[in-house]
Design a protein around this motif. Structure first.
Motif, PDB file in Angstrom:
ATOM      1  N   TYR B 565       0.840  -1.197   0.000  1.00 18.95           N
ATOM      2  CA  TYR B 565       0.000   0.000   0.000  1.00 18.95           C
ATOM      3  C   TYR B 565       0.877   1.249   0.000  1.00 18.95           C
ATOM      4  O   TYR B 565       2.093   1.155   0.186  1.00 18.95           O
ATOM      5  N   ALA B 574      -8.189  -6.628  -1.777  1.00 18.02           N
ATOM      6  CA  ALA B 574      -9.570  -6.416  -2.219  1.00 18.02           C
ATOM      7  C   ALA B 574     -10.127  -5.140  -1.610  1.00 18.02           C
ATOM      8  O   ALA B 574     -10.770  -4.340  -2.277  1.00 18.02           O
ATOM      9  N   ARG B 575      -9.863  -4.929  -0.351  1.00 12.51           N
ATOM     10  CA  ARG B 575     -10.410  -3.776   0.353  1.00 12.51           C
ATOM     11  C   ARG B 575      -9.840  -2.462  -0.166  1.00 12.51           C
ATOM     12  O   ARG B 575     -10.540  -1.465  -0.249  1.00 12.51           O
ATOM     13  N   PHE B 576      -8.553  -2.469  -0.529  1.00 16.21           N
ATOM     14  CA  PHE B 576      -7.894  -1.233  -0.963  1.00 16.21           C
ATOM     15  C   PHE B 576      -7.700  -1.170  -2.477  1.00 16.21           C
ATOM     16  O   PHE B 576      -6.967  -0.327  -2.969  1.00 16.21           O
ATOM     17  N   ASN B 577      -8.384  -2.100  -3.171  1.00 15.87           N
ATOM     18  CA  ASN B 577      -8.388  -2.062  -4.642  1.00 15.87           C
ATOM     19  C   ASN B 577      -6.968  -2.141  -5.215  1.00 15.87           C
ATOM     20  O   ASN B 577      -6.591  -1.377  -6.106  1.00 15.87           O
ATOM     21  N   LYS B 579      -3.754  -4.454  -6.922  1.00 18.43           N
ATOM     22  CA  LYS B 579      -3.484  -5.652  -7.745  1.00 18.43           C
ATOM     23  C   LYS B 579      -2.690  -6.649  -6.903  1.00 18.43           C
ATOM     24  O   LYS B 579      -2.093  -6.283  -5.893  1.00 18.43           O
ATOM     25  N   ASP B 700       5.579  -4.575 -13.125  1.00 26.12           N
ATOM     26  CA  ASP B 700       5.632  -3.960 -11.788  1.00 26.12           C
ATOM     27  C   ASP B 700       4.981  -4.916 -10.816  1.00 26.12           C
ATOM     28  O   ASP B 700       3.804  -5.235 -10.973  1.00 26.12           O
ATOM     29  N   VAL B 706       3.349   0.041  -5.272  1.00 26.69           N
ATOM     30  CA  VAL B 706       1.898   0.175  -5.136  1.00 26.69           C
ATOM     31  C   VAL B 706       1.251   0.109  -6.510  1.00 26.69           C
ATOM     32  O   VAL B 706       1.577   0.902  -7.393  1.00 26.69           O
ATOM     33  N   PHE B 708      -2.436  -0.008  -7.971  1.00 27.48           N
ATOM     34  CA  PHE B 708      -3.887  -0.003  -7.793  1.00 27.48           C
ATOM     35  C   PHE B 708      -4.556  -0.656  -8.991  1.00 27.48           C
ATOM     36  O   PHE B 708      -4.039  -0.614 -10.105  1.00 27.48           O
ATOM     37  N   LYS B 709      -5.736  -1.173  -8.738  1.00 20.54           N
ATOM     38  CA  LYS B 709      -6.560  -1.670  -9.849  1.00 20.54           C
ATOM     39  C   LYS B 709      -7.391  -0.505 -10.303  1.00 20.54           C
ATOM     40  O   LYS B 709      -8.239  -0.015  -9.557  1.00 20.54           O
ATOM     41  N   GLY B 710      -7.143  -0.042 -11.461  1.00 20.37           N
ATOM     42  CA  GLY B 710      -7.914   1.113 -11.889  1.00 20.37           C
ATOM     43  C   GLY B 710      -8.613   0.849 -13.192  1.00 20.37           C
ATOM     44  O   GLY B 710      -8.439  -0.199 -13.814  1.00 20.37           O
ATOM     45  N   LEU B 711      -9.404   1.842 -13.608  1.00 18.73           N
ATOM     46  CA  LEU B 711     -10.101   1.747 -14.892  1.00 18.73           C
ATOM     47  C   LEU B 711      -9.211   2.397 -15.945  1.00 18.73           C
ATOM     48  O   LEU B 711      -8.713   3.503 -15.748  1.00 18.73           O
ATOM     49  N   GLU B 712      -9.093   1.740 -17.074  1.00 14.60           N
ATOM     50  CA  GLU B 712      -8.241   2.316 -18.132  1.00 14.60           C
ATOM     51  C   GLU B 712      -8.929   3.511 -18.766  1.00 14.60           C
ATOM     52  O   GLU B 712     -10.158   3.537 -18.897  1.00 14.60           O
ATOM     53  N   VAL B 713      -8.108   4.419 -19.198  1.00 14.09           N
ATOM     54  CA  VAL B 713      -8.639   5.658 -19.772  1.00 14.09           C
ATOM     55  C   VAL B 713      -8.421   5.629 -21.289  1.00 14.09           C
ATOM     56  O   VAL B 713      -7.444   5.049 -21.777  1.00 14.09           O
TER      57      VAL B 713
END
Lengths: 175, 728
Positions: B565, B574-577, B579, B700, B706, B708-713
């Motif tokens: 984190y 899962a809680r902190f989104n 990978k 990575d 760190v 994060f699981k994010g949405l691609e732009v």
């Protein structure tokens, strides 16, 4: 009646205020203070920021109240909520054992250096750019969000605010 | 050693006249609250009111002398009084000599239980009563106590129902037609005085002031107005018939009950001779069933008769010659000289003495209190009764101690005193044991009196010794002053005291902490109310639910996959989104590992293995594994073997020294290998990263950076340099 879609009402990502996850709360606050949108010829403030990582993936959102919550000094966050409220209630005696009010400013300044990733909210829902406005309303209400990312081909292209959705529905009802 | 046996000796180190004065003032102040309160609680316990004074005589002193807390005020308390009444209600009539004897016996049993727990240092047993269970029970008990006083407040007499809510319903019905106005008025006055004084100046002993004022009024207006008449003095033939019928039915029930006892003995004897399934026994049991039916029928008839007699209102008419005749209200001959106001029959649970029928023309008062100290005697022991009372005595012991220790801790938090819960158990135990020898019933710590004790400046337990002294003086010289104290005022005192026990916030707090704890509190509350007067059922339901929940929780512990984190720690992905690494599964297990949850861990690990095709190494974060039993050790051993045979490696981090000892003893330590046991997660990952990421396509690693699981732009979006440049 023209049925609007999500893509018609969204603000494109270029124009929507967004910050990286390592920005401090102070920096996020500055971003919100400086950002504004135009609606009906009037300027209205930004209430929610989008948070990205260095690969430009959308990670979450930060609202004004999340920033305020994040600024709370630690010694207060250990108390139950009623005690916290009473501490600043003008009608009640202040507990003598807590630090003086002037130390609050120091604590808040210190907390303002935390990264927004500590307080950001994870994306709970998204809509497609060609989703009907009612679908958008359902997602917003069901997930209790005021900004929702709009996707096209599974990629974020913009964000839709509840103000814009509300304005659209108001136009329909009020003429 | 001497200090351990006689802890009160520590009071007299640096004991000055100033401290003595403080303790004396505090002791007297508490006594002023205790005397009326103890009588009210004795009434709640179903005992004559002066037993409250007996319970306030030696127990406070003994608890202070041999307990741990300096400010804890021991004596009669509401919940324990209620539980005593509830426990004895099926066994004897309230107020009867048998009831009193059993109440004293319960005190002895509670005392022995507490003393044993204290001597064996088993104070932790009280942890079986979780806070939600106690919260649910206490709130329900407060409601039961408050509603049980309504009959005294309204001055009505009703038959008890099988359940508490039935009794309350009967009281409500009776109150609508038969409320005694003056009784209610005195209770209302007592409420008003107590509430007003508490607001104006909490230091004034509002209870005592209410008692004094209402007692004076009761004496001045002749509140108590009783008369004993013969059946011939009742003019109405219907009423006379009802009285005689009542006695006939009562006699009949007694005879049939005796016959049933004989029949039971015959069945037992013949059962041994002919066998329990013989024809003779079947016939005798059939007779027994018929007899039971008849008895129940007669009891129902008797109950109806009593209700009718209690609802009667009579008017006394003076005759020439000075004697009285009683007519049903509204049927008096015109021009008669009326004596008194409205009279009612005082119907208890026994036969009515036709030569001395008690009539009540006013309200109920405390009445005669025997002057002098209680006689010292060993409580009577009957094995059958002891076994019968054992469960409730155990519950009263635990509840009573829990109340006492939580109050003592609250006092100690303010004074900084160090408490010894086992010593406190000994103190409470001895107070109940010695109290039982002086005809006390079960006692415990009182929050309100302890708070008074602390506020009044008590420095040591000498304050409780002085309190006992004041009670002794009251018993010797002051009891005649209490004769005219209205019973409704005692009921008002109880109701005021239990208002503080109602605490809705405790339910909300339990619900907010964990929904199932909130549910347990509510279920315990509901069961206690529904099953009242069988209060132990409510508590046992709560305890059983808590234990079941505890087992379920241990069977399904929290298992999380960890990733790095932003603050450098490893958190729930899962809680902190976040990978997860492709090659290393960092699995945190949050409970001790023993028989009830080993299978769950094994299944989870195998699930992880099957869901990660590029998995090479499993790291189990074991900081929360504080205990490892044989089943847990065996499962770990099998896992290590199976995984390694399947081509995966496995390491552990965060084992504490006691767990490492277990691993060494069982040689699992050697099988895992020392280089696969790490002190913390970061160190473990640093050690295993290189070997697991050879030829990896992962750019990575979420365990090193760190991610994060994010949405691609969309690529069309213009990027801000401040973001793409990355963190500084």
């Amino acid at each position: 009646m023209e049925i609007k879609k999500a893509g018609d009402l969204m603000i494109s990502l270029d124009k929507y205020p967004h910050i990286p996850y390592w920005f401090t709360l102070r920096q996020a606050m500055a971003e919100i203070e400086n950002a504004e949108f135009e609606m009906n010829g009037n300027k209205c403030p930004c209430r929610v920021l989008l948070v990205f990582d260095e690969k430009y993936q959308l990670l979450g959102t930060v609202r004004r109240r999340d920033i305020l919550r994040g600024l709370e000094p630690e010694f207060l966050s250990n108390l139950v909520i009623e005690e916290r409220k009473n501490y600043f209630d003008s009608g009640k005696d202040q507990p003598s054992k807590h630090p003086a009010i002037d130390k609050l400013r120091e604590s808040i300044l210190d907390r303002a250096q935390r990264p927004v990733s500590d307080i950001m909210l994870i994306i709970k829902a998204t809509v497609n750019y060609d989703d009907h406005i009612l679908r958008v309303i359902y997602e917003m209400v069901d997930n209790n969000v005021s900004v929702i990312p709009v996707l096209k081909d599974n990629r974020v292209i913009g964000a839709l605010r509840s103000e814009d959705v509300f304005h659209e529905v108001a136009k329909l009802l009020l003429g | 050693m001497v200090r351990k046996l006689f802890p009160f000796l520590s009071w007299f180190e640096h004991y000055t006249p100033v401290k003595l004065r403080s303790d004396l003032i505090a002791g007297v102040t508490v006594a002023l609250v205790l005397i009326p309160q103890s009588m009210a609680y004795a009434k709640l316990a179903g005992l004559p009111v002066f037993y409250g004074l007996y319970a306030s005589f030696l127990p406070p002193m003994m608890a202070a002398l041999f307990g741990s807390s300096y400010q804890l005020a021991t004596g009669p308390v509401a919940v324990v009084s209620l539980m005593t009444a509830a426990a004895l209600e099926p066994l004897a009539t309230a107020g009867s000599p048998g009831f009193i004897a059993y109440a004293v016996l319960i005190a002895l049993m509670v005392g022995i239980f507490q003393l044993l727990l204290g001597v064996l240092k088993l104070g932790l047993v009280v942890n079986f009563l979780s806070h939600p269970v106690v919260a649910g029970f206490t709130n329900a008990a407060a409601l039961i106590i408050a509603t049980s006083q309504l009959s005294s407040i309204f001055g009505v007499d009703v038959e008890s129902g099988a359940h508490h809510y039935e009794t309350i319903y009967n009281i409500g019905k009776a109150a609508l037609v038969s409320t005694h106005g003056v009784t209610l008025g005195l209770a209302a006055l007592a409420f008003a005085i107590m509430i007003l004084l508490k607001r104006v100046n909490p230091r004034i002993p509002n209870v005592l002031v209410a008692v004094v004022i209402t007692t004076i009024i009761s004496w001045a207006i002749g509140f108590e107005h009783n008369y004993k008449c013969t059946i011939r003095q009742i003019a109405s033939p219907e009423v006379r018939l009802a009285v005689t019928t009542h006695n006939v039915v009562s006699d009949g029930i007694e005879q049939e009950t005796n016959a049933r006892t004989l029949l039971n003995a015959t069945i037992a004897e013949k059962g041994k001779k002919y066998g329990s399934h013989s024809q003779q026994i079947m016939e005798l049991e059939y007779q027994l069933s018929l007899l039971n039916l008849r008895i129940e029928g007669e009891k129902a008839r008797l109950k109806t008769l009593r209700e009718q007699l209690r609802a009667l209102k009579l008017t006394g008419v003076r005759q020439t010659g000075g004697s009285l005749l009683f007519y049903v209200k509204g049927t008096t001959p015109p021009g008669s000289e009326i004596y008194g106001k409205t009279w009612r029959l005082k119907i208890g649970n026994q036969k009515i003495n036709e030569d001395m029928i008690p009539l009540v023309g006013g309200g109920a008062v405390v009445g005669d209190i025997p002057k002098g100290l209680p006689s010292f005697q060993f409580p009577g022991l009957h094995l059958g009764i002891v076994l019968n009372l054992l469960p409730i005595a155990a519950i009263i012991s635990l509840l009573g101690f829990m109340e006492a220790i939580s109050i003592a801790k609250a006092m100690a938090a303010k004074t900084g005193q160090r408490l010894d819960p086992n010593q406190e158990l000994i103190g409470q135990g001895l107070s109940n044991i010695v109290g039982s020898f002086s005809q006390s019933y079960a006692v415990s710590g009182s929050f309100s009196r302890s708070a008074v004790n602390l506020q009044a400046g008590a420095v040591t337990g000498m304050s409780s010794v002085f309190t006992s002294g004041i009670v002794m003086i009251s018993l010797l010289f002051l009891t005649p002053l209490l004769y005219y104290l209205p019973q409704s005022v005692l009921a008002a005192i109880i109701m005021m005291a239990v208002v503080n026990l109602v605490n809705v916030k405790s339910f909300i707090h339990a619900w907010q902490a964990q929904k199932y704890d909130g549910a347990i509190a509510i279920i315990t509350f509901a069961c206690t109310l529904v099953f009242a007067p069988h209060l132990d059922t409510g508590i046992m339901v709560g305890v059983a639910l808590s234990l079941v929940l505890f087992l379920i929780r241990t069977m399904n512990p929290d298992i999380a996959m960890l990733s790095k984190y932003t603050d450098g720690t490893y958190r729930n992905a899962a809680r902190f989104n976040l990978k997860q690494c492709r090659h290393i599964a960092v699995i945190r297990f949050s409970r001790s590992l023993f028989f009830s949850n080993v299978n769950y861990l094994e299944e989870k690990i195998l699930q992880v293995v099957s869901s990660m095709p590029d998995l090479r190494h499993i790291l189990i974060v074991a900081n929360a594994i504080n205990e490892l039993d044989a089943s847990g050790e065996e499962t770990l051993s099998l896992l290590v073997t199976r995984l390694r045979e399947a081509g995966y490696d496995i390491s552990f981090s965060g084992f504490n020294d006691s767990i490492l000892d277990v691993l060494r003893r069982t040689h699992l330590y050697d099988r895992i290998r020392e280089d696969h046991l790490f002190r913390n997660v970061a160190f473990a990952i640093d050690s295993i990263y290189e070997s697991t990421h050879r030829n990896s396509i992962e750019k990575d690693c979420p365990l090193m950076k760190v991610c994060f699981k994010g949405l691609e732009v969309s690529p069309d979006v213009k990027h801000r340099a401040i973001i793409t440049d990355g963190p500084k």
